[in-house]
Design a protein around this motif. Structure first.
Motif, PDB file in Angstrom:
ATOM      1  N   ALA A   1       0.740  -1.077  -0.060  1.00 44.91           N
ATOM      2  CA  ALA A   1      -0.148   0.037  -0.055  1.00 44.91           C
ATOM      3  C   ALA A   1       0.857   1.121   0.031  1.00 44.91           C
ATOM      4  O   ALA A   1       0.599   2.183  -0.848  1.00 44.91           O
ATOM      5  CB  ALA A   1      -1.057  -0.068   1.133  1.00 44.91           C
ATOM      6  N   GLU A   2       1.896   1.379   0.765  1.00 47.27           N
ATOM      7  CA  GLU A   2       2.786   2.544   0.947  1.00 47.27           C
ATOM      8  C   GLU A   2       4.037   1.858   1.369  1.00 47.27           C
ATOM      9  O   GLU A   2       4.216   0.986   2.250  1.00 47.27           O
ATOM     10  CB  GLU A   2       2.257   3.517   1.957  1.00 47.27           C
ATOM     11  CG  GLU A   2       1.067   4.252   1.353  1.00 47.27           C
ATOM     12  CD  GLU A   2       0.730   5.376   2.536  1.00 47.27           C
ATOM     13  OE1 GLU A   2       0.501   6.351   1.868  1.00 47.27           O
ATOM     14  OE2 GLU A   2       1.008   5.308   3.600  1.00 47.27           O
ATOM     15  N   PHE A   3       4.939   2.761   1.005  1.00 48.26           N
ATOM     16  CA  PHE A   3       6.631   2.339   1.280  1.00 48.26           C
ATOM     17  C   PHE A   3       7.220   3.714   1.500  1.00 48.26           C
ATOM     18  O   PHE A   3       7.280   4.583   0.704  1.00 48.26           O
ATOM     19  CB  PHE A   3       7.345   1.567   0.370  1.00 48.26           C
ATOM     20  CG  PHE A   3       8.851   1.406   0.624  1.00 48.26           C
ATOM     21  CD1 PHE A   3       9.015   0.674   1.737  1.00 48.26           C
ATOM     22  CD2 PHE A   3       9.908   1.601  -0.209  1.00 48.26           C
ATOM     23  CE1 PHE A   3      10.388   0.234   2.128  1.00 48.26           C
ATOM     24  CE2 PHE A   3      11.119   1.374  -0.054  1.00 48.26           C
ATOM     25  CZ  PHE A   3      11.251   0.684   1.377  1.00 48.26           C
ATOM     26  N   LYS A   4       7.648   4.051   2.821  1.00 44.47           N
ATOM     27  CA  LYS A   4       8.223   5.138   3.078  1.00 44.47           C
ATOM     28  C   LYS A   4       9.790   4.983   3.595  1.00 44.47           C
ATOM     29  O   LYS A   4      10.310   3.904   4.281  1.00 44.47           O
ATOM     30  CB  LYS A   4       7.644   5.677   4.520  1.00 44.47           C
ATOM     31  CG  LYS A   4       6.286   6.196   4.173  1.00 44.47           C
ATOM     32  CD  LYS A   4       5.437   6.536   5.604  1.00 44.47           C
ATOM     33  CE  LYS A   4       4.034   6.843   5.391  1.00 44.47           C
ATOM     34  NZ  LYS A   4       3.435   7.580   6.504  1.00 44.47           N
TER      35      LYS A   4
ATOM     36  N   VAL B   1      13.931   0.802  11.879  1.00 41.63           N
ATOM     37  CA  VAL B   1      14.851   1.714  12.458  1.00 41.63           C
ATOM     38  C   VAL B   1      16.250   1.058  12.690  1.00 41.63           C
ATOM     39  O   VAL B   1      16.429   0.219  13.664  1.00 41.63           O
ATOM     40  CB  VAL B   1      14.453   2.679  13.528  1.00 41.63           C
ATOM     41  CG1 VAL B   1      15.494   3.790  13.735  1.00 41.63           C
ATOM     42  CG2 VAL B   1      13.135   3.090  13.471  1.00 41.63           C
ATOM     43  N   LEU B   2      17.375   1.486  11.812  1.00 38.16           N
ATOM     44  CA  LEU B   2      18.542   1.000  12.038  1.00 38.16           C
ATOM     45  C   LEU B   2      19.780   1.833  11.419  1.00 38.16           C
ATOM     46  O   LEU B   2      19.551   3.009  10.850  1.00 38.16           O
ATOM     47  CB  LEU B   2      18.752  -0.471  11.235  1.00 38.16           C
ATOM     48  CG  LEU B   2      18.671  -0.342   9.699  1.00 38.16           C
ATOM     49  CD1 LEU B   2      19.148  -1.840   9.019  1.00 38.16           C
ATOM     50  CD2 LEU B   2      17.472   0.218   9.119  1.00 38.16           C
ATOM     51  N   ASP B   3      21.131   1.380  11.909  1.00 36.99           N
ATOM     52  CA  ASP B   3      22.238   1.915  11.342  1.00 36.99           C
ATOM     53  C   ASP B   3      23.038   0.815  10.745  1.00 36.99           C
ATOM     54  O   ASP B   3      22.521  -0.273  10.446  1.00 36.99           O
ATOM     55  CB  ASP B   3      22.839   2.993  11.871  1.00 36.99           C
ATOM     56  CG  ASP B   3      23.666   2.252  13.277  1.00 36.99           C
ATOM     57  OD1 ASP B   3      23.639   0.998  13.308  1.00 36.99           O
ATOM     58  OD2 ASP B   3      23.744   3.046  14.316  1.00 36.99           O
TER      59      ASP B   3
ATOM     60  N   GLU C   1       9.306   2.038   6.423  1.00 40.32           N
ATOM     61  CA  GLU C   1       8.038   1.721   6.852  1.00 40.32           C
ATOM     62  C   GLU C   1       7.264   1.069   5.635  1.00 40.32           C
ATOM     63  O   GLU C   1       7.270   1.911   4.716  1.00 40.32           O
ATOM     64  CB  GLU C   1       7.301   2.741   7.840  1.00 40.32           C
ATOM     65  CG  GLU C   1       6.034   2.639   7.965  1.00 40.32           C
ATOM     66  CD  GLU C   1       5.129   3.682   8.411  1.00 40.32           C
ATOM     67  OE1 GLU C   1       5.650   4.069   9.900  1.00 40.32           O
ATOM     68  OE2 GLU C   1       4.323   4.033   7.949  1.00 40.32           O
ATOM     69  N   MET C   2       6.747   0.122   5.792  1.00 38.36           N
ATOM     70  CA  MET C   2       5.769  -0.537   4.699  1.00 38.36           C
ATOM     71  C   MET C   2       4.541  -0.835   5.249  1.00 38.36           C
ATOM     72  O   MET C   2       4.323  -1.601   6.272  1.00 38.36           O
ATOM     73  CB  MET C   2       6.524  -1.759   4.186  1.00 38.36           C
ATOM     74  CG  MET C   2       5.631  -2.386   2.872  1.00 38.36           C
ATOM     75  SD  MET C   2       6.291  -3.748   2.203  1.00 38.36           S
ATOM     76  CE  MET C   2       7.787  -2.891   1.397  1.00 38.36           C
TER      77      MET C   2
END
Length: 441
Positions: free
Chosen positions: A3-6, A116-118, A101-102
């Motif tokens: 639906a959405e990918f951020k 959330v990562l590095d 975010e998906m």
């Protein structure tokens, strides 16, 4: 379906950018462009990303590729780097975290996954399901810096007994997602099976312009026991006005040359024992594909090496189209127009849109602006990438630009009314200094 990918702080994507497959209120070919994923909810089957060179088109696809593969990657060791690349054109972003975010639909329910990562640690990972209007937590993991360890809280709806949750916790470490740890754990079936299968089986790797599809196609046809894939490919090629009446794969043994022996010894993709057996045998098994052309002079069989790049790439696209339509995969393609005539590209897209009914989605970047001149293209499937003065990519949806429905998108794009095109200087150059250098004068 997605639906959405951020995306935030990944390659040239500094600030959060959103790629959405939620349709607008436009009724243009809605029944063809969308597929119902839940009661009253339909999503778009395609997204086309335009932009000048180095504007960040490919980085959108790379972000999707990294995220989907990392979610099920269980191969990282504790000393390995994760491989995430932040925005590097300022003095702060390389010290900040990358975020994904998906939102996606599985079995007519909406899921939302945050990461959330590095390059060293996963700081947060949250999975929610929307069985109703309000989200229900399936799990949330957080990084505990004091213990240098991961804490996981499971929700009651995840469907796992205590022993299974403990097994997943034991397989989760600072560089491995909970979903990947679930794949390593011998636990009962739950909602996490759906999510794991979605990322491991439904989202395909990026198809790049330089990707060779012949090996992929040959492997698929070799395993095509009932011949359905082959019939599909031949039907599609014939419908696309290729005079190819049949394809065949001939097996043969090839003697290993000194050059081939060196490559085999140095490859890391093959176990040492397998290398020894191949070198001892002295030959390699090879599959050669042949194309049968139907002409007025009869049927003639030609080796794949004699076929054009366009023919071979289009046959590879036919194999991919089969997976899109039959298996409902989600496929990102970079520069989809590579080696393909525009009419064939347009036909490929139309066939996909009209026949796709199993959740397949096509996410492509392209330079071919001819699509912008087509009446059948919905404006909410077109996206533009543009870079600001700081080198940050901005992802802009055509339908958000307020272009009147009677105005030509093609002309507006060419006239730079939508996004900036590359600034091109004079074609005349002062060559004297170059001539002097080369001649020594």
């Amino acid at each position: 379906m997605i639906a959405e990918f951020k995306i935030r702080n990944f390659y040239s994507l500094r600030n959060e950018q959103t790629l959405s497959f939620i349709p607008t209120n436009d009724d243009t070919s809605r029944d063809i462009y969308t597929e119902e994923v839940a009661d009253g909810v339909s999503l778009l089957k395609i997204g086309c990303i335009y932009g000048s060179n180095a504007s960040g088109k490919t980085n959108i696809l790379k972000a999707l590729d990294f995220f989907s593969q990392f979610m099920v990657n269980d191969g990282l060791n504790k000393g390995d780097e994760i491989g995430v690349v932040p925005f590097l054109l300022d003095d702060v972003s390389d010290k900040e975290r990358t975020q994904f975010e998906m939102s996606f639909y599985l079995n007519r329910e909406k899921y939302k996954l945050n990461l959330v990562l590095d390059n060293k640690v996963i700081y947060e990972e949250t999975l929610q399901v929307y069985s109703s209007v309000q989200p229900t937590l399936l799990y949330k993991r957080t990084y505990n810096p004091e213990k240098d360890a991961t804490d996981i809280v499971f929700g009651g709806k995840v469907g796992l007994v205590k022993k299974s949750r403990e097994a997943i916790e034991g397989n989760t470490f600072n560089k491995r997602t909970v979903i990947a740890a679930f794949g390593k754990s011998n636990v009962e079936k739950s909602r996490l099976n759906l999510v794991y299968d979605f990322f491991s089986q439904k989202i395909a790797p990026i198809m790049y312009p330089q990707s060779s599809l012949m090996g992929f196609t040959k492997r698929r046809i070799t395993r095509d026991r009932d011949g359905r894939l082959k019939r599909f490919i031949l039907h599609f090629l014939k419908a696309s006005d290729f005079n190819i009446s049949d394809i065949a794969i001939h097996e043969e043994e090839v003697s290993i040359t000194p050059e081939m022996e060196l490559v085999i010894k140095n490859t890391s993709a093959m176990p040492e024992k397998a290398k020894e057996e191949i070198l001892k045998k002295g030959t390699l098994h090879s599959d050669e594909m042949f194309f049968v052309h139907h002409t007025s002079n009869g049927d003639k069989e030609l080796d794949e090496e004699l076929e054009s790049r366009g023919t071979k790439r289009y046959m590879g696209l036919a194999t991919i189209l089969y997976d899109l339509l039959v298996h409902g995969v989600i496929l990102p393609i970079d520069e989809i127009e590579t080696s393909i005539h525009y009419e064939l590209l347009s036909y490929f897209i139309k066939v996909f849109l009209v026949n796709s009914k199993r959740g397949g989605q096509l996410i492509v970047s392209t330079h071919d602006i001819n699509l912008l001149d087509e009446d059948y293209i919905r404006r909410d499937v077109i996206w533009f990438t543009d870079k600001n003065d700081c080198g940050e990519t901005q992802l802009i949806r055509l339908s958000s630009l307020g272009l009147h429905k009677t105005l030509s998108v093609y002309n507006a794009y060419r006239q730079e009314k939508l996004v900036n095109l590359p600034f091109l200087d004079s074609i005349y150059m002062d060559m004297d200094e170059y001539y002097e250098h080369e001649t020594g004068e």
